[in-house]
Structure formats: C-alpha cells, structure tokens
Design an enzyme around this catalytic site. Structure first.
Site, PDB file in Angstrom:
ATOM      1  N   THR A   1       0.841  -1.203   0.000  1.00  0.00           N
ATOM      2  CA  THR A   1       0.000   0.000   0.000  1.00  0.00           C
ATOM      3  C   THR A   1       0.876   1.253   0.000  1.00  0.00           C
ATOM      4  O   THR A   1       0.399   2.333  -0.323  1.00  0.00           O
ATOM      5  CB  THR A   1      -0.893   0.047   1.262  1.00  0.00           C
ATOM      6  OG1 THR A   1      -0.078  -0.238   2.401  1.00  0.00           O
ATOM      7  CG2 THR A   1      -2.027  -0.961   1.192  1.00  0.00           C
TER       8      THR A   1
ATOM      9  N   ASP B   1       9.657   1.186   4.872  1.00  0.00           N
ATOM     10  CA  ASP B   1      10.784   0.595   5.592  1.00  0.00           C
ATOM     11  C   ASP B   1      11.712   1.679   6.144  1.00  0.00           C
ATOM     12  O   ASP B   1      12.086   1.663   7.319  1.00  0.00           O
ATOM     13  CB  ASP B   1      11.589  -0.334   4.661  1.00  0.00           C
ATOM     14  CG  ASP B   1      10.720  -1.429   4.070  1.00  0.00           C
ATOM     15  OD1 ASP B   1       9.624  -1.664   4.596  1.00  0.00           O
ATOM     16  OD2 ASP B   1      11.142  -2.049   3.078  1.00  0.00           O
TER      17      ASP B   1
HETATM   18  C1  GLA Z   1       9.106  -3.888   0.531  1.00  0.00           C
HETATM   19  C2  GLA Z   1       9.235  -2.421   0.142  1.00  0.00           C
HETATM   20  C3  GLA Z   1       8.218  -1.550   0.888  1.00  0.00           C
HETATM   21  C4  GLA Z   1       6.808  -2.128   0.764  1.00  0.00           C
HETATM   22  C5  GLA Z   1       6.805  -3.622   1.072  1.00  0.00           C
HETATM   23  C6  GLA Z   1       5.451  -4.257   0.807  1.00  0.00           C
HETATM   24  O1  GLA Z   1       9.468  -4.054   1.873  1.00  0.00           O
HETATM   25  O2  GLA Z   1      10.533  -1.938   0.422  1.00  0.00           O
HETATM   26  O3  GLA Z   1       8.269  -0.226   0.419  1.00  0.00           O
HETATM   27  O4  GLA Z   1       6.259  -1.857  -0.498  1.00  0.00           O
HETATM   28  O5  GLA Z   1       7.782  -4.328   0.336  1.00  0.00           O
HETATM   29  O6  GLA Z   1       4.506  -3.776   1.687  1.00  0.00           O
END
Ligand code: GLA
Length: 386
Positions: free
Chosen positions: A34, A173
C-alpha cells in the site's frame, strides 16, 4: 553484540572504533504494497539488525568490511576516484548514499573505516537494505554535521533504492527504521507522511517471526511489476475519478471503480490495494481496542489477499501460514515485499509453548527440518549505541 562489533573492528582495522550504531530490521503488521499507492501501513522495528563500528581515517578512502560478506573482504571506495557504478553487492548502498548526499551538496571529503555485522537473515524480508542505506546516511550526517532532518534522510534512503538500486519501493521501511519506537507500531499515512504511534499491549499476546529460508531479492522478483501494474490501474481510473493514488478509493466505493477496469489481473491488484488499506485502519482499531482475535483475522485475510489478488506470496509461505493456523495461531501473514522471506504470526501468550511444539511437529513432517523462528516485539529505530 556490541562487544562483538567492537572486537571485530579492532581485528580488521587495528584500532578502536569511535562510534557504534544499530540499524534495525522491521516487520509490517499489515498494509503490504500500500505504501507506493498512497495508503496506510503499520510496521514496527525489531531487535535484529545491523551493528556498525566506525571511525575516521586520514586518507580519502572508505574501507568497509561486513562480517556477513567475508568473501568480499575489505572493500575500498576511493573518494578521489568515485564511479557510481553498481556491483550488486552490499557496498552499492554506500555508493548510493554518497551519490544522494552529493545531490544535496553534502560532500564527503575524508575517509572512514566501517565494520558491519548483521543478524538479519539476508533476503529474509526484514528490510536489511533500508537499514543499510539509512545507516550510512545517519553516520555521514553525524560525522559531517550536514544537519539533514530525519525525514530528509528517510527520503534519501528511499531514493537510493528507487534511483540507484532500481527497486521502486515505497517509503515504509525507511520511515519506520528512522521513526520506530519501543512498544509501538507506527501507523503511517504514506500519502502525507503523517503518523501515529500505536501502543502494542503485548501482555497476553506474542508476535512470532518465522523465516521461510527462501531468500529473495526485490530486484529479481516481480516487485517492480506490481508497482507498475498499480500505476496502470491508476491511469485508467484517473480518466473517470479525481484520485491521486489508488488508496484514495474507499473500500465501499471499490465496486464503482472496478467497473472501469476490464483486465482481470488489474482488477485483482486494485482489490488488494483498496481492501488492504481498509484492513490497516481496522487493524489499528483492533489494537487500540485490545481485540487481538480481530487483529489475527485481519492478518490472515491480508495474507489471502496478498496470495490471491496481489500474487506476491509463494507456495512455502502459504503452507507456513496454513501450518500456523493449524497450530492455533490467531492469524498469520507474509510480510514485506513477498516472494519469500518471513511470515508474521500472532498467538496468545498462554499458547506459546503449545504453538512451538505443534508448529514444530507439523513443519518437521512437511519439510524434514526444524523451523527457524524468533519471538519479536517492537523496538527502537536506528540509533547510536555505546
Ligand atoms: C518492501 C518495500 C516496501 C513495501 C513492502 C510491501 O518491503 O521496500 O516499500 O512496499 O515491500 O509492503
């Protein structure tokens, strides 16, 4: 661990490190895929991560050694002869950081010795790459007093992934690794970057992290494909609706929007993004109301949607989630980008011993090996340690 990185540094560079840092990994309770669609996420930092020792040296070279990649030895980055060329190794994130800083007129004009040791499983879906990018930015910001704000560094860390590494990820993240706090999940609106700390009362409940042992690399996975599919749906819908992101669509308006998308695959992507965003908000309320049964159900629903609508799960992750439910978990889901990595399981604390035993037996029967798990709780984000 601090003693370990201390000793490792002395062993590699024959002198003491001046400073130590810890950059954690993260899990996301709910809200997968999302964050590049202007939606909500609910991650927290864990106590596994990257430990780092650092000191200045007197030349124009950054010497970096990672205990996790011993075969690379000590990598030397010559600041006087910089070429921003990727080598598909961990030091690319250092190059990416230097490049981003340069764009912001933040010049690195002397060398460092840097030593790293991580207890994050590589490719375990716990965001080791965001932890690494932020770590370098924070070190340089401290050392050179660039006065970058935390948010500026978060955005730069995302740019390293997007522009240098080539993963079109969202901001979740990097954001949680910078702003995450002990005992709190971070309820982040990725559209305007407004966030709330949601207190996790874990008196009677426990999060368990189980590693699938399937390493995945987001560059080689279909991550960027999913990102571009959602952009495609957005473009179609923008001809009919005034929306900036797919997550501007409310769950109750989903059908009206689906009517304008004819491609079946794109329909499924839209269903995932809109329903998942709705689930994040429900999950936040479930936590605030201490309704962990409800939270567990939402986790399992999120997994099903990631599997069937967004198609980012894998057979082993699905089986692992299934085993967790058979072992009386309240809920379970894959976390992060998917295609491998880890699953997050929510259980009642009083069930912990039973769960480990039943899950262990089921897992052994299926895969003839022991399962790798850790009991996790929300911890602080990146910080200097002594
Ligand atoms: C990875 C990406 C995040 C996010 C997740 C899925 O961790 O780095 O930005 O999109 O996947 O939620």
């Amino acid at each position: 661990m601090i003693n370990h990185i201390h000793n490792l540094f002395v062993e590699k560079f024959n002198r003491e490190a001046d400073k130590f840092y810890f950059s954690p990994g993260r899990v996301n309770i709910i809200g997968e895929h999302t964050d590049y669609n202007g939606g909500h996420v609910l991650p927290f930092c864990i106590d596994k991560g990257i430990f780092c020792g650092v000191n200045r040296n007197k030349n124009q070279v950054i010497n970096i050694f990672s205990e996790n990649y011993p075969l690379n030895g000590t990598i030397k980055i010559d600041l006087e002869n910089l070429t921003f060329k990727k080598h598909d190794i961990y030091s690319d994130y250092l190059l990416g950081a230097i490049k981003e800083l340069k764009k912001a007129n933040c010049l690195i004009d002397h060398g460092f010795n840097i030593c790293l040791s991580s207890n994050l499983p590589n490719g375990g879906g716990l965001s080791s790459s965001a932890a690494l990018s932020l770590l370098f930015l924070v070190i340089f910001n401290d050392e050179f007093r660039f006065n970058l704000t935390k948010l500026e560094m978060v955005k730069m860390a995302k740019a390293i992934e997007n522009d240098f590494i080539g993963v079109n990820c969202g901001i979740m993240d990097q954001f949680v690794i910078m702003f995450g706090g002990k005992n709190y999940a971070l309820f982040l609106n990725t559209k305007n970057l407004v966030y709330e700390n949601v207190y996790l009362d874990m008196k009677d409940h426990q999060f368990v992290l189980i590693n699938s042992d399937i390493k995945r690399n987001l560059i080689e996975s279909n991550y960027n494909k999913r990102q571009s599919e959602t952009q495609e749906v957005l473009k179609i819908l923008q001809k009919h609706f005034a929306i900036d992101y797919l997550c501007d669509i409310k769950a109750e308006d989903l059908d009206d929007h689906l009517a304008f998308v004819s491609d079946l695959t794109l329909k499924k992507r839209l269903v995932h993004v809109v329903t998942e965003n709705h689930r994040v908000k429900q999950a936040k309320f479930a936590i605030l109301e201490n309704n962990y049964d409800k939270l567990g159900k939402l986790l399992s629903e999120a997994h099903l949607s990631a599997k069937d609508n967004y198609e980012v799960s894998s057979l082993v992750l699905d089986e692992m989630v299934e085993l967790a439910l058979q072992a009386n978990a309240l809920g379970a889901k894959m976390i992060g980008g998917g295609f491998g990595g880890s699953i997050l399981v929510l259980i009642k604390k009083e069930e912990l011993e039973n769960f480990i035993e039943i899950y262990g037996n089921l897992f052994y029967k299926k895969y003839s090996k022991k399962f790798i798990y850790s009991l996790i709780s929300a911890k602080d984000g990146i910080k200097q340690i002594d």
